[in-house]
Design an enzyme around this catalytic site. Structure first.
Site, PDB file in Angstrom:
ATOM      1  N   GLU A 128       0.830  -1.210   0.000  1.00 14.12           N
ATOM      2  CA  GLU A 128       0.000   0.000   0.000  1.00 14.12           C
ATOM      3  C   GLU A 128       0.859   1.253   0.000  1.00 14.12           C
ATOM      4  O   GLU A 128       0.508   2.263  -0.600  1.00 14.12           O
ATOM      5  CB  GLU A 128      -0.941   0.012   1.218  1.00 14.12           C
ATOM      6  CG  GLU A 128      -2.056  -1.003   1.131  1.00 14.12           C
ATOM      7  CD  GLU A 128      -3.010  -0.727  -0.022  1.00 14.12           C
ATOM      8  OE1 GLU A 128      -2.608  -0.963  -1.193  1.00 14.12           O
ATOM      9  OE2 GLU A 128      -4.133  -0.283   0.219  1.00 14.12           O
ATOM     10  N   THR A 180      -5.146   8.703  -6.019  1.00 17.81           N
ATOM     11  CA  THR A 180      -5.187   8.610  -4.555  1.00 17.81           C
ATOM     12  C   THR A 180      -4.374   9.750  -3.940  1.00 17.81           C
ATOM     13  O   THR A 180      -4.776  10.348  -2.945  1.00 17.81           O
ATOM     14  CB  THR A 180      -4.622   7.247  -4.088  1.00 17.81           C
ATOM     15  OG1 THR A 180      -5.318   6.227  -4.790  1.00 17.81           O
ATOM     16  CG2 THR A 180      -4.799   7.036  -2.601  1.00 17.81           C
TER      17      THR A 180
HETATM   18  P1  ADP Z   1      -7.197   1.423  -5.590  1.00 14.94           P
HETATM   19  O1  ADP Z   1      -7.762   2.647  -4.934  1.00 14.94           O
HETATM   20  O2  ADP Z   1      -8.206   0.756  -6.462  1.00 14.94           O
HETATM   21  O3  ADP Z   1      -6.483   0.477  -4.660  1.00 14.94           O
HETATM   22  P2  ADP Z   1      -4.778   2.684  -6.076  1.00 14.94           P
HETATM   23  O4  ADP Z   1      -4.747   3.943  -6.881  1.00 14.94           O
HETATM   24  O5  ADP Z   1      -4.610   2.732  -4.600  1.00 14.94           O
HETATM   25  O6  ADP Z   1      -6.086   1.902  -6.524  1.00 14.94           O
HETATM   26  O7  ADP Z   1      -3.635   1.660  -6.576  1.00 14.94           O
HETATM   27  C1  ADP Z   1      -3.370   1.473  -7.892  1.00 14.94           C
HETATM   28  C2  ADP Z   1      -1.935   1.922  -8.191  1.00 14.94           C
HETATM   29  O8  ADP Z   1      -1.019   0.909  -7.764  1.00 14.94           O
HETATM   30  C3  ADP Z   1      -1.746   2.102  -9.681  1.00 14.94           C
HETATM   31  O9  ADP Z   1      -0.879   3.204  -9.860  1.00 14.94           O
HETATM   32  C4  ADP Z   1      -1.056   0.811 -10.112  1.00 14.94           C
HETATM   33  O10 ADP Z   1      -0.241   0.979 -11.244  1.00 14.94           O
HETATM   34  C5  ADP Z   1      -0.220   0.457  -8.893  1.00 14.94           C
HETATM   35  N1  ADP Z   1       0.027  -1.000  -8.790  1.00 14.94           N
HETATM   36  C6  ADP Z   1       1.202  -1.613  -8.773  1.00 14.94           C
HETATM   37  N2  ADP Z   1       1.053  -2.950  -8.663  1.00 14.94           N
HETATM   38  C7  ADP Z   1      -0.263  -3.190  -8.635  1.00 14.94           C
HETATM   39  C8  ADP Z   1      -1.031  -4.365  -8.515  1.00 14.94           C
HETATM   40  N3  ADP Z   1      -0.488  -5.579  -8.455  1.00 14.94           N
HETATM   41  N4  ADP Z   1      -2.358  -4.228  -8.477  1.00 14.94           N
HETATM   42  C9  ADP Z   1      -2.937  -3.006  -8.546  1.00 14.94           C
HETATM   43  N5  ADP Z   1      -2.269  -1.868  -8.649  1.00 14.94           N
HETATM   44  C10 ADP Z   1      -0.923  -1.937  -8.694  1.00 14.94           C
END
Ligand code: ADP
Length: 307
Positions: A128, A180
């Site tokens: 995270e 985010t």
């Molecule tokens: P959510 O709110 O749906 O969790 P976030 O914006 O917090 O989405 O997270 C997505 C970000 O994390 C994107 O920038 C994405 O490229 C990165 N990321 C890296 N690895 C992963 C993964 N395995 N799954 C999802 N997002 C990933």
């Protein structure tokens, strides 16, 4: 055993009034992951979805979470990881948390469950941090524990799983981008005492309402006077969706995580479907593409499907 398949569910963080502390796992959507042990050292990712996520372990949240875990596993070798992501990244539905939580639960299974669920939350939080810049556990915790969870404290990790009455969850994901980091940056750093009083009344009310299975109290407590008024400005149609869904009988709801998804809770399935129609109407009229889900709370968390 050297191979495992898991389902890692979407999660709704904050649950309106509980910014950074409440979270809820959903029955749908969920990611599918396959993790195998290998004699060849290193972590290798293959994505079989359309999202083009990074394959370098240090850039993939699942890689970072696994590396944090492996510091505590002596004698590990290599891992092959295949991800079929169904939770769109950046949806506000815990896409990154599903990958971080999914991999640590899968690998724990492969190493004979030597870690507690709290340990797994600690490892997954490293993922995270990569996704959003801060270690937070409000998606990770329900993803691993299932159900609705309270993270009372993060650095002395104190997780409180909450029971809840049966509820349906309707989600709309308008296909717009809310970063985010932007959603965090626009927040005010100071809170007026009168707002804080309302907010902690609602947080306590929501916990009591869930435990007492008091739908009226849950509904009254689903109010956020601190975060939502600011963040909702990033989501076109938010006020209308919220007002019309409540008119259609929803208990209440709000922004899922940092958005742009919006979720609503309902007591009955028929209401949840009516709420879905309302959401569809609003975004069709606004000319914004969207995706909806009508689902329930997921009480299993990341699930081992087969070996
Ligand atoms: P959510 O709110 O749906 O969790 P976030 O914006 O917090 O989405 O997270 C997505 C970000 O994390 C994107 O920038 C994405 O490229 C990165 N990321 C890296 N690895 C992963 C993964 N395995 N799954 C999802 N997002 C990933």
């Amino acid at each position: 055993m050297n191979k495992v398949k898991v389902h890692a569910p979407a999660t709704v963080a904050n649950l309106v009034c509980g910014f950074d502390v409440f979270g809820m796992a959903l029955a749908e959507p969920y990611d599918v992951m396959w993790v195998s042990l290998s004699n060849e050292p290193g972590i290798r990712f293959t994505h079989i979805d359309k999202y083009n996520l990074p394959t370098q372990p240090e850039k993939n949240v699942a890689g970072v979470a696994l590396m944090a875990m492996l510091e505590n596993v002596p004698g590990h070798k290599g891992f092959d990881v295949v991800i079929d992501k169904q939770i769109k990244p950046g949806s506000g539905l815990g896409s990154s948390a599903a990958s971080s939580a999914g991999i640590v639960v899968a690998v724990n299974h492969l190493v004979n469950n030597i870690f507690s669920r709290e340990d797994l939350v600690r490892f997954a939080m490293h993922g995270e941090k990569l996704a959003s810049g801060v270690k937070h556990a409000d998606n990770i915790t329900p993803c691993i524990f299932g159900g609705i969870t309270l993270v009372r404290s993060i650095f002395q990790l104190d997780i409180v799983p909450l029971t809840a009455p049966p509820m349906y969850v309707t989600v709309v994901h308008p296909q717009i981008e809310v970063k985010t980091s932007d959603a965090r940056q626009i927040l005010r750093k100071e809170v007026q005492l009168k707002d804080a009083i309302k907010q902690w009344g609602n947080i306590a009310g929501l916990v009591a309402g869930l435990l007492k299975e008091d739908y009226g109290l849950i509904s009254r407590s689903l109010e956020d006077v601190i975060i939502e008024p600011v963040r909702s400005m990033l989501i076109p149609g938010f006020d209308e969706v919220k007002r019309s869904c409540k008119e259609a009988g929803a208990l209440g709801g709000g922004i899922s995580g940092s958005g742009p998804s919006i979720f609503m809770l309902s007591k009955e399935e028929a209401t949840a479907k009516q709420v879905e129609n309302v959401m569809k109407d609003v975004y069709t009229r606004l000319g914004i593409e969207f995706r909806t889900y009508v689902t329930t709370v997921n009480y299993k968390g990341v699930e081992i499907i087969s070996e």
